[in-house]
Design an enzyme around this catalytic site. Structure first.
Site, mmCIF file in Angstrom:
data_model
loop_
_atom_site.group_PDB
_atom_site.id
_atom_site.type_symbol
_atom_site.label_atom_id
_atom_site.label_comp_id
_atom_site.label_asym_id
_atom_site.label_seq_id
_atom_site.Cartn_x
_atom_site.Cartn_y
_atom_site.Cartn_z
ATOM 1 N N ARG A 26 1.542 1.272 -6.241
ATOM 2 C CA ARG A 26 1.543 0.256 -5.287
ATOM 3 C C ARG A 26 0.530 -0.401 -4.792
ATOM 4 O O ARG A 26 0.336 -1.343 -4.292
ATOM 5 C CB ARG A 26 2.152 0.851 -3.989
ATOM 6 C CG ARG A 26 3.734 1.305 -4.341
ATOM 7 C CD ARG A 26 4.270 2.243 -3.002
ATOM 8 N NE ARG A 26 4.068 1.164 -1.839
ATOM 9 C CZ ARG A 26 5.223 0.648 -1.581
ATOM 10 N NH1 ARG A 26 6.532 0.860 -2.205
ATOM 11 N NH2 ARG A 26 5.407 -0.125 -0.487
ATOM 12 N N GLU A 28 9.333 -15.016 -19.484
ATOM 13 C CA GLU A 28 9.020 -13.676 -19.368
ATOM 14 C C GLU A 28 7.971 -12.948 -20.463
ATOM 15 O O GLU A 28 7.066 -12.134 -20.042
ATOM 16 C CB GLU A 28 10.461 -12.800 -19.493
ATOM 17 C CG GLU A 28 10.369 -11.186 -19.639
ATOM 18 C CD GLU A 28 9.584 -10.850 -18.144
ATOM 19 O OE1 GLU A 28 9.487 -11.554 -17.216
ATOM 20 O OE2 GLU A 28 9.305 -9.424 -17.875
ATOM 21 N N ASN A 42 0.928 -0.017 6.062
ATOM 22 C CA ASN A 42 1.443 -0.595 4.817
ATOM 23 C C ASN A 42 2.168 -1.625 5.474
ATOM 24 O O ASN A 42 2.991 -1.964 6.304
ATOM 25 C CB ASN A 42 2.674 0.342 4.110
ATOM 26 C CG ASN A 42 3.014 -0.453 3.017
ATOM 27 O OD1 ASN A 42 2.438 -1.244 2.298
ATOM 28 N ND2 ASN A 42 4.367 -0.398 2.773
ATOM 29 N N GLY A 43 1.743 -2.990 4.859
ATOM 30 C CA GLY A 43 2.476 -4.431 5.366
ATOM 31 C C GLY A 43 1.411 -5.229 5.908
ATOM 32 O O GLY A 43 0.175 -5.214 5.279
ATOM 33 N N HIS A 91 6.122 -32.542 -25.535
ATOM 34 C CA HIS A 91 5.490 -33.616 -24.228
ATOM 35 C C HIS A 91 4.350 -33.038 -23.581
ATOM 36 O O HIS A 91 4.091 -33.316 -22.452
ATOM 37 C CB HIS A 91 6.822 -33.383 -23.211
ATOM 38 C CG HIS A 91 8.341 -33.999 -23.799
ATOM 39 N ND1 HIS A 91 8.250 -35.335 -23.848
ATOM 40 C CD2 HIS A 91 9.142 -33.441 -24.230
ATOM 41 C CE1 HIS A 91 9.572 -35.381 -24.213
ATOM 42 N NE2 HIS A 91 10.088 -34.274 -24.488
ATOM 43 N N GLU A 130 0.079 -10.502 -17.609
ATOM 44 C CA GLU A 130 -0.147 -9.644 -16.555
ATOM 45 C C GLU A 130 -0.805 -8.177 -17.272
ATOM 46 O O GLU A 130 -1.365 -7.228 -16.405
ATOM 47 C CB GLU A 130 1.058 -9.328 -15.736
ATOM 48 C CG GLU A 130 2.218 -8.462 -16.641
ATOM 49 C CD GLU A 130 3.468 -8.375 -15.540
ATOM 50 O OE1 GLU A 130 3.334 -8.203 -14.441
ATOM 51 O OE2 GLU A 130 4.482 -8.131 -15.820
ATOM 52 N N TRP A 175 -3.911 -1.848 -1.446
ATOM 53 C CA TRP A 175 -4.098 -3.100 -2.198
ATOM 54 C C TRP A 175 -4.402 -4.219 -1.218
ATOM 55 O O TRP A 175 -3.691 -4.536 -0.378
ATOM 56 C CB TRP A 175 -2.725 -3.572 -2.789
ATOM 57 C CG TRP A 175 -2.854 -4.646 -3.731
ATOM 58 C CD1 TRP A 175 -3.087 -4.690 -4.926
ATOM 59 C CD2 TRP A 175 -2.705 -6.119 -3.409
ATOM 60 N NE1 TRP A 175 -3.149 -6.131 -5.429
ATOM 61 C CE2 TRP A 175 -2.674 -6.966 -4.448
ATOM 62 C CE3 TRP A 175 -2.389 -6.662 -2.161
ATOM 63 C CZ2 TRP A 175 -2.832 -8.091 -4.599
ATOM 64 C CZ3 TRP A 175 -2.106 -7.997 -2.281
ATOM 65 C CH2 TRP A 175 -2.430 -8.829 -3.345
ATOM 66 N N CYS A 179 0.920 -0.991 0.242
ATOM 67 C CA CYS A 179 -0.122 0.148 -0.023
ATOM 68 C C CYS A 179 0.779 1.299 0.047
ATOM 69 O O CYS A 179 2.262 1.160 0.027
ATOM 70 C CB CYS A 179 -0.636 0.122 1.318
ATOM 71 S SG CYS A 179 -1.849 -1.392 1.567
ATOM 72 N N LYS A 225 4.606 -10.821 -19.077
ATOM 73 C CA LYS A 225 4.249 -9.593 -19.665
ATOM 74 C C LYS A 225 2.684 -9.705 -20.431
ATOM 75 O O LYS A 225 1.843 -9.052 -20.111
ATOM 76 C CB LYS A 225 5.273 -9.044 -20.772
ATOM 77 C CG LYS A 225 6.486 -8.892 -20.119
ATOM 78 C CD LYS A 225 6.333 -7.392 -19.476
ATOM 79 C CE LYS A 225 7.232 -7.094 -18.095
ATOM 80 N NZ LYS A 225 7.123 -8.073 -16.983
ATOM 81 N N LYS A 277 2.989 -2.818 -7.505
ATOM 82 C CA LYS A 277 4.367 -2.772 -8.176
ATOM 83 C C LYS A 277 5.288 -3.652 -6.955
ATOM 84 O O LYS A 277 6.151 -4.265 -7.447
ATOM 85 C CB LYS A 277 4.656 -1.327 -8.032
ATOM 86 C CG LYS A 277 6.118 -1.191 -8.634
ATOM 87 C CD LYS A 277 6.274 -1.605 -10.085
ATOM 88 C CE LYS A 277 7.547 -1.612 -10.470
ATOM 89 N NZ LYS A 277 7.643 -2.194 -11.840
HETATM 90 C C1 AGP Z 1 6.773 -8.174 -13.225
HETATM 91 O O1 AGP Z 1 6.235 -7.614 -14.353
HETATM 92 C C2 AGP Z 1 5.871 -8.249 -11.991
HETATM 93 N N1 AGP Z 1 5.368 -7.058 -11.634
HETATM 94 C C3 AGP Z 1 6.337 -9.067 -10.983
HETATM 95 O O2 AGP Z 1 6.284 -10.500 -11.383
HETATM 96 C C4 AGP Z 1 7.657 -8.463 -10.245
HETATM 97 O O3 AGP Z 1 8.769 -9.076 -11.413
HETATM 98 C C5 AGP Z 1 7.899 -9.530 -9.163
HETATM 99 O O4 AGP Z 1 6.750 -9.042 -8.132
HETATM 100 C C6 AGP Z 1 9.260 -9.139 -8.248
HETATM 101 O O5 AGP Z 1 9.396 -7.544 -7.909
HETATM 102 P P1 AGP Z 1 10.761 -7.261 -7.376
HETATM 103 O O6 AGP Z 1 11.682 -7.298 -8.429
HETATM 104 O O7 AGP Z 1 10.374 -5.961 -6.979
HETATM 105 O O8 AGP Z 1 11.185 -8.165 -6.161
#
Ligand code: AGP
Length: 621
Positions: free
Chosen positions: A27, A490, A98-99, A513, A497, A74, A2, A494, A616
């Site tokens: 965030r 990756e 936050n946490g 497989h 998400e 969040w 948050c 992308k 984030k």
């Molecule tokens: C990547 O596009 C995502 N937002 C997510 O997988 C991110 O890479 C992951 O949460 C790790 O975050 P960090 O690199 O800040 O540890």
């Protein structure tokens, strides 16, 4: 995950609070709220939905209060609605958090038995009610104490009872004009503005106003009043002047510079980011040592290493997976890569001579932090590759090999990933050199990377258009071999998400497989097809896909006429990239993957910077 913001000073607090929330909205953004304190009491306004809704709701309030705290959420506990939005009130005080409080339900049960009534399902309210419970008790037992000392003593008592990692800000009617803050593992920063003091969970809320900040030390209590702030060590009543650090981030870096989203801006920043990350690191001549902040330690660390673990989450995990190929091939090091949320709950064997590296853009990911702490406790040598040098992970790792990507606002990580790969490629090359083998081709290609990336970005419109056409596909698969296998993972991350479309990445050799059963005319397979050692096998994979009617997007070398001809004659797509070396090829390949996902997400009308359900920095488990 948050965002929290506080302001106290001579100016009206609300604009600072709302602007800060907007800058932290990446965030977490499912609800927001603020509390403004006038002479005697506080007024709370909370709103389910994004910060703009809160700004609209408080437009006509006309409040001129000069002190307040605010929060964008969040949801971890309780649905994202107004009831669960922060700030939470408990008797004399109001609090934002936050946490996560791990043992909140046991505390809630205990407080409920004493007659405390809760209005939300959040762990935050439990924390607030616990502090208020102790405040009342201490007030009864020691009425001669000042209201401030009673509150701080209640806060310290409560901190001993809660488990979890958190940062909080609170205000109390009985202590007008002051904001109190404390952090236990989640960051809290404060900055002295002209005539005011701004506090936040992330320096991005502060950068537009000032570049000197204090990172509140864990467990110390922040006391902010009328534009000044001090810290109090646990159990001590002495107030200390804060230790300020100068940040080199400026406000313009945090704005969008005319792009339609932070993410698109950050994709286009990649040539500069790679140049910044490389600058001052590459030696002038081949076979000379690369330049690291801790040169001596670097040599000791790597000369005797027996085993290397690389631990991360999400995109950072994919960077680690790619670099495994580099460390094995160039440095002949036994390298194991694991997802942080698995590593921390296994019983990894960290024998003498083990080095553990953690990779994290934010430097605050809870699982990655826990993995680092496990490695430190086991006595392993540790290092981190973070994009925020002042982050918790960076500060707790033995050595830092920082990326220099600047603030990354888009939730989907792009430039930070490229910077991570640049650091990992450079590090593995130098460790290989230390151990007697320098891959000259990759060394030379590193210096060309910013230029090559610029050339790839010159085709961005083409990539975006190809991406737009994916919006009606039933599924998008990504396949690759060697370093292109994690790159396929990756590409899939992308895509999923940003577009929410079903997308999966596989090792190309695994297609037969099982995954090949997916393939028919409604499926697109993005195939990473560089001219590497596995090229002939990749050609066969393309045939297997074509034979089953799958649509192909091949990403290969711009000089590869064979694959290009096959694709274009078969109604498929071909993306040609500059020839590069084995070690730098992945960095060039990720750019089309980012733009394919961006184009498809735009065509679907998705929120590019703030995809649904994501945040984030995943600072909770
Ligand atoms: C990547 O596009 C995502 N937002 C997510 O997988 C991110 O890479 C992951 O949460 C790790 O975050 P960090 O690199 O800040 O540890």
């Amino acid at each position: 995950m948050c965002g929290i913001v506080g302001y106290v000073g001579q100016k009206t607090a609300k604009p600072y609070l709302l602007d800060g929330l907007k800058r932290l909205e990446y965030r977490g953004y499912d609800s927001a709220g603020l509390a403004l304190f006038s002479e005697k009491d506080y007024v709370i306004k909370r709103n389910a939905g994004p910060v703009q809704g809160l700004a609209d709701a408080t437009l006509d309030s006309g409040q001129r209060e000069t002190m307040g705290i605010a929060h964008t959420r969040w949801a971890t506990h309780g649905a994202p609605n107004e009831t669960n939005a922060h700030p939470h009130r408990a008797g004399d005080l109001v609090l934002v958090h936050n946490g996560i409080i791990e043992n909140y339900s046991e505390i809630k049960d205990r407080l409920t038995k004493t007659g405390v009534r809760f209005s939300s399902q959040t762990d935050t309210e439990v924390f607030a009610q616990l502090i208020e419970f102790h405040r009342r008790k201490i007030q009864d037992q020691q009425p001669n104490l000042s209201a401030e000392d009673i509150l701080i003593s209640a806060l310290e008592t409560s901190m001993k009872e809660v488990d979890g990692h958190y940062a909080i800000l609170l205000m109390a009617r009985s202590v007008p004009g002051k904001i109190f803050g404390v952090q236990n593992g989640a960051p809290l920063v404060a900055s002295p503005l002209k005539g005011g003091c701004l506090i936040a969970s992330d320096i991005q809320a502060i950068i537009p106003y000032h570049n000197e900040v204090c990172f509140l030390p864990k467990g110390e209590i922040l006391v902010a009043e009328n534009g000044k702030f001090w810290t109090r060590a646990p159990g001590s009543s002495a107030l200390h002047a804060p230790k300020l650090e100068r940040m080199d981030w400026t406000a313009d870096k945090v704005e969008k510079d005319g792009f339609d989203s932070f993410m698109l801006k950050e994709i286009f920043q990649q040539p500069l980011v790679v140049a910044d990350t490389l600058s001052g690191r590459l030696p002038a001549k081949e076979h000379e040592p690369f330049i690291w902040d801790h040169q001596k330690a670097h040599e000791v660390l790597w000369k005797n290493v027996k085993k290397l673990y690389l631990i991360a989450c999400g995109t950072s995990y994919h960077a680690a997976l790619i670099s495994k190929y580099f460390f094995e091939k160039w440095a002949k090091i036994d390298c194991e890569v694991d997802i942080a949320s698995e590593f921390r709950y296994r019983s990894p064997v960290l024998a003498p001579g083990t080095v553990v590296g953690v990779i994290s853009q934010s430097g605050e990911t809870a699982d990655t932090l826990a993995a680092l702490r496990l490695a430190n406790a086991a006595g392993a040598s540790t290092f981190s590759i973070c994009n925020v040098p002042s982050s918790t992970i960076a500060r707790e790792s033995g050595f830092q090999y920082p990326t220099k990507a600047g603030p990354e606002i888009g939730v989907a990580s792009t430039k930070a990933f490229t910077a991570q790969l640049t650091v990992l490629c450079t590090l593995a090359l130098d460790v290989g050199r230390l151990r007697g083998h320098l891959d000259l081709a990759s060394f030379r290609a590193l210096a060309r990377l910013p230029h090559d990336l610029d050339r790839v970005l010159g085709q961005s419109e083409t990539f975006i258009k190809i991406g737009e056409k994916l919006k009606d596909r039933r599924m998008v698969l990504f396949v690759g071999r060697g370093t292109m296998y994690p790159m396929a993972l990756e590409g899939a991350l992308k895509m999923k998400e940003l577009t929410y479309l079903p997308s999966e990445g596989f090792a190309a050799g695994e297609l037969k497989h099982g995954p090949i059963a997916y393939i028919d005319k409604d499926i697109t397979v993005v195939t990473l097809a560089p001219k590497d050692d596995w090229y002939s096998k990749t050609l066969s994979n393309l045939e297997e896909i074509r034979a089953r009617g799958g649509h192909i997007i091949a990403i290969g070398s711009e000089t590869d006429e064979q694959i290009k001809r096959q694709c274009l004659s078969g109604g498929d797509e071909f993306i040609g990239l500059p020839e590069s070396a084995w070690g730098t090829q992945p960095i060039l390949s990720v750019v089309p993957l980012q733009l394919l996902a961006y184009g498809c997400a735009k065509a679907l009308g998705r929120n590019i910077d703030k995809p649904r359900n994501l945040a984030k920095s995943v600072t909770v488990e």
